[in-house]
Design a protein around this motif. Structure first.
Motif, short mmCIF file in Angstrom:
data_model
loop_
_atom_site.label_atom_id
_atom_site.label_comp_id
_atom_site.label_asym_id
_atom_site.label_seq_id
_atom_site.Cartn_x
_atom_site.Cartn_y
_atom_site.Cartn_z
N ALA A 6 5.65 1.32 5.39
CA ALA A 6 5.48 0.53 6.44
C ALA A 6 4.78 1.05 7.63
CB ALA A 6 6.51 -0.36 6.75
N SER A 7 5.12 2.47 7.87
CA SER A 7 4.54 3.32 8.79
C SER A 7 3.25 3.79 8.45
CB SER A 7 5.66 4.58 9.10
OG SER A 7 6.98 3.83 9.60
N PHE A 8 2.98 4.00 7.06
CA PHE A 8 1.72 4.78 6.79
C PHE A 8 1.07 3.75 5.73
CE2 PHE A 8 4.71 8.00 8.00
CZ PHE A 8 3.73 8.65 8.91
N PRO A 9 0.86 2.59 5.99
CA PRO A 9 0.37 1.36 4.98
C PRO A 9 -0.78 1.74 4.21
CG PRO A 9 -0.17 0.76 7.38
CD PRO A 9 0.61 1.71 7.46
N ASN A 10 -1.67 2.67 4.51
CA ASN A 10 -2.94 2.97 3.99
C ASN A 10 -2.98 4.38 3.42
OD1 ASN A 10 -3.94 0.31 4.41
ND2 ASN A 10 -4.35 1.13 6.72
N ASP A 11 -1.88 4.99 3.19
CA ASP A 11 -1.91 6.44 2.71
C ASP A 11 -1.59 6.46 1.23
OD1 ASP A 11 -0.54 9.16 2.13
OD2 ASP A 11 -1.33 9.50 4.09
N PRO A 12 -2.77 6.83 0.57
CA PRO A 12 -2.52 6.84 -0.79
C PRO A 12 -1.52 7.75 -1.55
CG PRO A 12 -4.63 8.07 -0.13
CD PRO A 12 -3.82 7.38 0.92
N PHE A 13 -1.10 8.79 -0.90
CA PHE A 13 0.03 9.60 -1.26
C PHE A 13 1.35 8.66 -1.15
CE2 PHE A 13 3.15 12.88 -1.09
CZ PHE A 13 2.92 13.79 -1.89
N VAL A 14 1.59 8.02 0.00
CA VAL A 14 2.68 7.26 0.40
C VAL A 14 2.71 6.21 -0.76
CG1 VAL A 14 3.84 5.93 1.76
CG2 VAL A 14 2.97 8.17 2.44
N LEU A 15 1.77 5.58 -0.99
CA LEU A 15 1.49 4.34 -1.77
C LEU A 15 1.64 4.64 -3.31
CD1 LEU A 15 -1.68 2.63 -0.41
CD2 LEU A 15 0.57 1.85 -0.27
N ALA A 16 1.58 5.87 -3.76
CA ALA A 16 1.69 6.34 -5.21
C ALA A 16 3.31 6.50 -5.29
CB ALA A 16 0.92 7.48 -5.32
N GLU A 38 4.68 -5.47 -9.11
CA GLU A 38 4.29 -5.08 -7.73
C GLU A 38 4.00 -3.41 -7.77
OE1 GLU A 38 4.19 -5.11 -3.56
OE2 GLU A 38 4.15 -6.74 -5.07
N ALA A 39 4.76 -2.74 -8.87
CA ALA A 39 4.27 -1.13 -8.83
C ALA A 39 2.61 -1.13 -9.26
CB ALA A 39 5.13 -0.46 -9.91
N ALA A 40 2.27 -1.93 -10.12
CA ALA A 40 0.80 -1.77 -10.52
C ALA A 40 0.00 -2.35 -9.48
CB ALA A 40 0.61 -2.66 -11.79
N LYS A 41 0.34 -3.06 -8.72
CA LYS A 41 -0.43 -3.55 -7.75
C LYS A 41 -0.82 -2.51 -6.52
CE LYS A 41 -0.44 -7.23 -4.23
NZ LYS A 41 0.19 -8.28 -3.33
N ILE A 42 0.67 -1.92 -6.23
CA ILE A 42 0.58 -0.89 -5.15
C ILE A 42 -0.35 0.36 -5.75
CG2 ILE A 42 1.96 0.71 -3.85
CD1 ILE A 42 4.15 -1.39 -3.87
N ALA A 43 0.13 0.61 -7.06
CA ALA A 43 -0.87 1.73 -7.64
C ALA A 43 -2.28 1.59 -7.45
CB ALA A 43 -0.38 1.77 -9.17
N ASP A 44 -2.92 0.25 -7.73
CA ASP A 44 -4.33 0.13 -7.39
C ASP A 44 -4.63 0.26 -6.06
OD1 ASP A 44 -5.23 -0.61 -10.01
OD2 ASP A 44 -4.43 -2.78 -9.90
N LYS A 45 -3.74 -0.27 -5.08
CA LYS A 45 -4.32 0.06 -3.93
C LYS A 45 -4.23 1.59 -3.49
CE LYS A 45 -2.64 -1.20 0.79
NZ LYS A 45 -1.67 -1.93 1.67
N ALA A 46 -3.45 2.15 -4.09
CA ALA A 46 -3.67 3.74 -3.79
C ALA A 46 -4.75 4.25 -4.32
CB ALA A 46 -2.49 4.61 -4.62
N LEU A 47 -5.00 3.88 -5.67
CA LEU A 47 -6.14 4.32 -6.33
C LEU A 47 -7.57 3.91 -5.41
CD1 LEU A 47 -5.22 3.77 -10.05
CD2 LEU A 47 -5.57 5.89 -8.75
N ALA A 48 -7.42 2.64 -5.14
CA ALA A 48 -8.80 2.33 -4.02
C ALA A 48 -8.95 3.38 -3.09
CB ALA A 48 -8.46 0.82 -3.54
#
Length: 339
Positions: free
Chosen positions: A158-168, A182-192
């Motif tokens: 929530a503090s770093f919503p667009n950081d790929p390292f945190v999202l992974a 949800e895990a697959a969805k967040i992993a996709d966001k990190a990979l984007a």
């Protein structure tokens, strides 16, 4: 640097711990009968035996002969007697070797060690914030621990919503908590945000494979998994996870396992020889292919696991079954008429 320097830290073990006969040192069954909850010199004596056979120069090639005999299906004790001869004599030689004032070792001069460039950087704020979560996740969590860890991961994200390292890392926490979609969805966001982030690829593969197991359309679901596998394989060709999950994506839904998938699983075990589940899978694949000799050799580390010598170790029973099939196949080949 010195290879084979004397194990001084085991001096008290050699002097005061209960002796281990040479037969118990070389045969798991003999050692199991001997040991009754007492501390003994098994590890120290094992080190001494290996050092003697490797560096003393007294018994050239005998250790290799022992390993070859084991690999060809002989029992531990028979392999030892074939390779080393009189075990009592070997035991006496070990005592004399231990009493020596000096032992050989292999010195390697510092200038001969070619160390590559080592770079260190300070972690970014986002990386530092999520690192405690990552350490707990990587160490391994059960269901209860995963559910307790997830809110912590979500708070950092929530503090770093667009950081790929945190999202992974969040994707891993969601997966561990059983939230696979949800895990697959967040992993996709990190990979984007970072298409080369390996952990995000790994978490996507993990999540998609779990979803595929219960999917209404398993063929489509496993195709998505294979697509994720291909994406990670392009990023890191020698990563074992894509090789393992490409095989699973065919085996789990009952598809024909291709040669590429089978060879990929072999390569995965080369890359991750410590992974017991991959070793089990590969043994079963070899059995399906009726490659009993190589199945036997692949399973041996699990059957002889010094930390799982219980009577209910399933690898022991399977090893005996494979050996029976191997011997039956060899007998059939010997009895076949010449052409």
């Amino acid at each position: 640097m010195g290879l084979g320097l004397p194990a001084i830290h085991r001096a008290n073990e050699f002097k005061y711990a209960k002796d281990v006969p040479i037969e118990a040192l070389l045969d798991a069954k003999s050692y199991k009968k001997l040991r009754k909850g007492v501390y003994d010199e098994f590890y120290g004596r094992s080190w001494l035996l290996y050092h003697y056979l490797t560096l003393s120069g007294k018994r050239p090639r005998q250790l290799i002969n022992y390993q070859v005999a084991l690999a060809n299906g002989a029992s531990e004790l028979d392999s030892a007697k074939t390779a080393f001869g009189d075990l009592r004599a070997l035991d006496a030689e070990l005592d004399a070797y231990l009493a020596q004032r000096r032992m050989r070792y292999v010195p390697i001069a510092g200038e001969k060690l070619k160390v590559g460039t080592i770079s260190v950087r300070k972690m970014r704020e986002a990386e530092a914030a999520i690192m405690p979560v990552i350490l707990e996740s990587k160490r391994g969590v059960n269901s209860e621990m995963a559910k307790a860890l997830l809110p912590r991961a979500q708070a950092v994200a929530a503090s770093f919503p667009n950081d790929p390292f945190v999202l992974a890392a969040l994707a891993e926490a969601e997966h561990d908590a059983g939230n696979f979609a949800e895990a697959a969805k967040i992993a996709d966001k990190a990979l984007a945000a970072n298409p080369a982030l390996v952990n995000a690829h790994v978490q996507k593969i993990f999540a998609l494979s779990r979803l595929a197991r219960d999917a209404q359309d398993p063929d489509s679901a496993w195709r998505l998994t294979r697509k994720a596998v291909t994406a990670l394989n392009k990023v890191e060709v020698d990563h074992p996870i894509p090789l393992i999950y490409y095989y699973i994506s065919l085996k789990a839904p009952g598809k024909e396992v291709t040669d590429v998938a089978a060879h990929g699983l072999e390569r995965a075990l080369q890359l991750a020889p410590y992974d017991k589940s991959v070793r089990w899978q590969l043994v079963q694949q070899f059995m399906d292919e009726k490659k009993y000799a190589v199945a036997y050799r692949t399973l041996m580390p699990l059957a002889n696991d010094p930390h799982n010598q219980s009577d209910d170790n399933p690898a022991v029973a399977l090893l005996a079954q494979i050996k029976g099939k191997w011997e039956q196949e060899a007998k059939g080949a010997a009895d076949a008429p010449a052409t």
